[in-house]
Scaffold this motif. Structure first.
Motif, short mmCIF file in Angstrom:
data_model
loop_
_atom_site.label_atom_id
_atom_site.label_comp_id
_atom_site.label_asym_id
_atom_site.label_seq_id
_atom_site.Cartn_x
_atom_site.Cartn_y
_atom_site.Cartn_z
N PHE A 196 -15.58 8.48 10.41
CA PHE A 196 -16.04 7.60 11.45
C PHE A 196 -14.88 6.88 11.98
O PHE A 196 -14.00 6.16 11.35
N ILE A 197 -14.93 6.93 13.53
CA ILE A 197 -14.14 5.67 14.48
C ILE A 197 -15.19 4.84 15.21
O ILE A 197 -16.29 5.38 15.47
N ILE A 198 -15.14 3.62 15.17
CA ILE A 198 -16.24 2.85 15.96
C ILE A 198 -15.39 1.83 16.76
O ILE A 198 -14.08 1.75 16.93
N ALA A 199 -16.18 1.56 18.05
CA ALA A 199 -15.56 0.69 18.91
C ALA A 199 -15.99 -0.81 18.48
O ALA A 199 -17.09 -1.33 18.21
N LYS A 200 -14.80 -1.68 18.34
CA LYS A 200 -14.98 -2.86 17.74
C LYS A 200 -15.84 -3.70 18.39
O LYS A 200 -16.55 -4.46 17.82
N ASN A 201 -15.92 -3.77 19.79
CA ASN A 201 -16.65 -4.58 20.72
C ASN A 201 -18.22 -4.33 20.62
O ASN A 201 -18.69 -4.85 21.22
N LYS A 202 -18.59 -3.16 19.97
CA LYS A 202 -19.96 -2.65 19.98
C LYS A 202 -20.50 -3.07 18.67
O LYS A 202 -21.64 -2.78 18.53
N VAL A 203 -19.95 -3.74 17.69
CA VAL A 203 -20.20 -4.04 16.40
C VAL A 203 -21.37 -5.20 16.65
O VAL A 203 -21.08 -6.13 16.98
N ASP A 204 -22.54 -5.05 15.93
CA ASP A 204 -23.56 -6.07 15.98
C ASP A 204 -23.49 -6.79 14.44
O ASP A 204 -23.71 -7.84 14.57
N ALA A 205 -23.03 -6.13 13.64
CA ALA A 205 -22.96 -6.69 12.19
C ALA A 205 -22.33 -6.00 11.15
O ALA A 205 -22.20 -4.79 11.61
N TYR A 206 -21.82 -6.42 10.31
CA TYR A 206 -21.03 -5.83 9.17
C TYR A 206 -21.19 -6.14 7.75
O TYR A 206 -21.25 -7.40 7.72
N ALA A 208 -19.84 -5.42 3.22
CA ALA A 208 -18.64 -4.91 2.94
C ALA A 208 -18.91 -3.33 2.70
O ALA A 208 -17.79 -2.48 2.57
N SER A 209 -20.04 -2.69 3.09
CA SER A 209 -20.24 -1.19 2.80
C SER A 209 -20.57 -0.58 3.98
O SER A 209 -20.55 0.64 4.12
N ASP A 210 -21.02 -1.44 5.15
CA ASP A 210 -21.35 -0.55 6.25
C ASP A 210 -21.24 -1.52 7.52
O ASP A 210 -21.09 -2.72 7.60
N ILE A 211 -21.40 -0.90 8.74
CA ILE A 211 -21.15 -1.81 9.99
C ILE A 211 -22.39 -1.05 10.70
O ILE A 211 -22.93 0.06 10.80
N GLU A 212 -22.88 -2.14 11.56
CA GLU A 212 -24.13 -1.85 12.46
C GLU A 212 -23.66 -1.92 13.89
O GLU A 212 -23.24 -2.78 14.17
N ILE A 213 -24.03 -0.80 14.61
CA ILE A 213 -23.72 -0.64 16.06
C ILE A 213 -25.25 -0.06 16.47
O ILE A 213 -25.34 1.00 16.36
N ASN A 214 -25.69 -0.91 17.58
CA ASN A 214 -26.72 -0.47 18.27
C ASN A 214 -27.85 0.18 17.27
O ASN A 214 -28.59 1.20 17.76
N PRO A 219 -20.82 3.89 7.71
CA PRO A 219 -20.60 3.59 6.27
C PRO A 219 -19.07 2.84 6.52
O PRO A 219 -18.39 3.49 7.34
N VAL A 220 -18.62 2.00 5.48
CA VAL A 220 -17.21 1.70 5.34
C VAL A 220 -16.54 2.28 4.29
O VAL A 220 -16.89 2.26 3.25
N GLY A 221 -15.53 3.02 4.44
CA GLY A 221 -14.76 3.76 3.50
C GLY A 221 -13.95 2.84 2.42
O GLY A 221 -13.55 1.83 2.95
N ARG A 222 -13.97 3.18 1.29
CA ARG A 222 -13.43 2.37 0.22
C ARG A 222 -12.25 2.12 0.65
O ARG A 222 -11.49 0.97 0.30
N VAL A 228 -10.48 -3.20 7.55
CA VAL A 228 -11.80 -3.57 8.40
C VAL A 228 -11.78 -4.96 8.38
O VAL A 228 -12.14 -5.48 9.54
N TYR A 229 -11.70 -5.43 7.27
CA TYR A 229 -11.88 -6.88 7.25
C TYR A 229 -10.90 -7.70 7.65
O TYR A 229 -11.05 -8.69 8.45
N ALA A 230 -9.79 -7.37 7.68
CA ALA A 230 -8.54 -7.85 8.54
C ALA A 230 -8.61 -7.91 9.86
O ALA A 230 -8.52 -8.88 10.67
#
Length: 234
Positions: A196-206, A208-214, A219-222, A228-230
């Motif tokens: 997965f590649i995500i658009a950073k400005n489309k993230v609604d929530a995140y 440690a394990s996943d990112i929510e977009i729309n 999933p966030v890979g180990r 990602v946190y940085a």
């Protein structure tokens, strides 16, 4: 956004086929012709407007470096050679890049992005601030579909294909995720998982394990968590 017209000057059929295949995967490149020697290439340059040449060095009739010296208003040139020996001479002739065969696709993408960014007649695909919306064309069946970068929510890898998802639609196109990641480098996009590649400005929530977009959970890979946190805690 207009295409960059390009020319392959290569006397080895297999090498020319590889370059043609790579060119066909880059949305902003349009192949005009393949030439087996530099004399034929000179004829094409008299008839067609060429922005970029993929040039072998060891050619029949007229060698690649000598060919460059004959050009008064030279297009951008990327040398493709099995030999490293001529790299210094090539750069002294202001070539954009020097690719050693066999050429890996990610190295090819880096070179053509460099050529595109240096071209005075075309806007950069991703790295320049421009008034118009940025977009790319992707092959879907027999069509080229325009995708505006600011509409993309995320991109998912599906083996040899990628799925590009926006609010309004999604498309499936033959691409590797690493290839599109290279095209989108230094932009709004972030690799968060091997698939997965995500658009950073489309993230609604995140978390440690996943990112929510729309409404989608990605999933966030180990191995990507720290990066990602940085990005989100700058």
């Amino acid at each position: 956004m207009q295409n960059m017209t390009c020319l392959i000057v290569e006397d080895e059929p297999l090498a020319a086929e590889v370059l043609e295949d790579y060119i066909n995967q880059i949305p902003f490149l349009h192949l005009v012709k393949k030439c087996e020697d530099a004399i034929f290439a000179l004829e094409i340059l008299q008839k067609e407007k060429i922005d970029l040449i993929f040039l072998d060095i060891h050619l029949p009739k007229l060698k690649g470096l000598d060919f460059i010296k004959t050009l008064e208003n030279s297009p951008k040139i990327i040398i493709t050679s099995a030999y490293q020996d001529y790299a210094l001479q090539g750069y002294e002739l202001n070539v954009i890049d020097y690719l050693i065969k066999p050429i890996e696709f990610d190295r090819f993408v880096t070179a053509v992005n460099k050529a595109h960014q240096k071209n005075d007649h075309f806007q950069s695909v991703i790295n320049r601030e421009i008034a118009d919306r940025q977009f790319l064309f992707f092959n879907v069946g027999k069509k080229k579909i325009k995708i505006f970068l600011d509409e993309i929510l995320y991109i998912e890898s599906l083996k040899e294909y990628i799925k590009i998802v926006s609010k309004e639609k999604s498309i499936l196109t033959k691409f590797q995720l690493g290839q599109i990641e290279e095209l989108l480098r230094n932009s709004n996009f972030l690799r968060v998982h091997r698939s997965f590649i995500i658009a950073k400005n489309k993230v609604d929530a995140y978390t440690a394990s996943d990112i929510e977009i729309n409404g989608f959970l990605i999933p966030v890979g180990r191995s990507y968590k720290e990066h990602v946190y940085a990005e989100f805690e700058k």
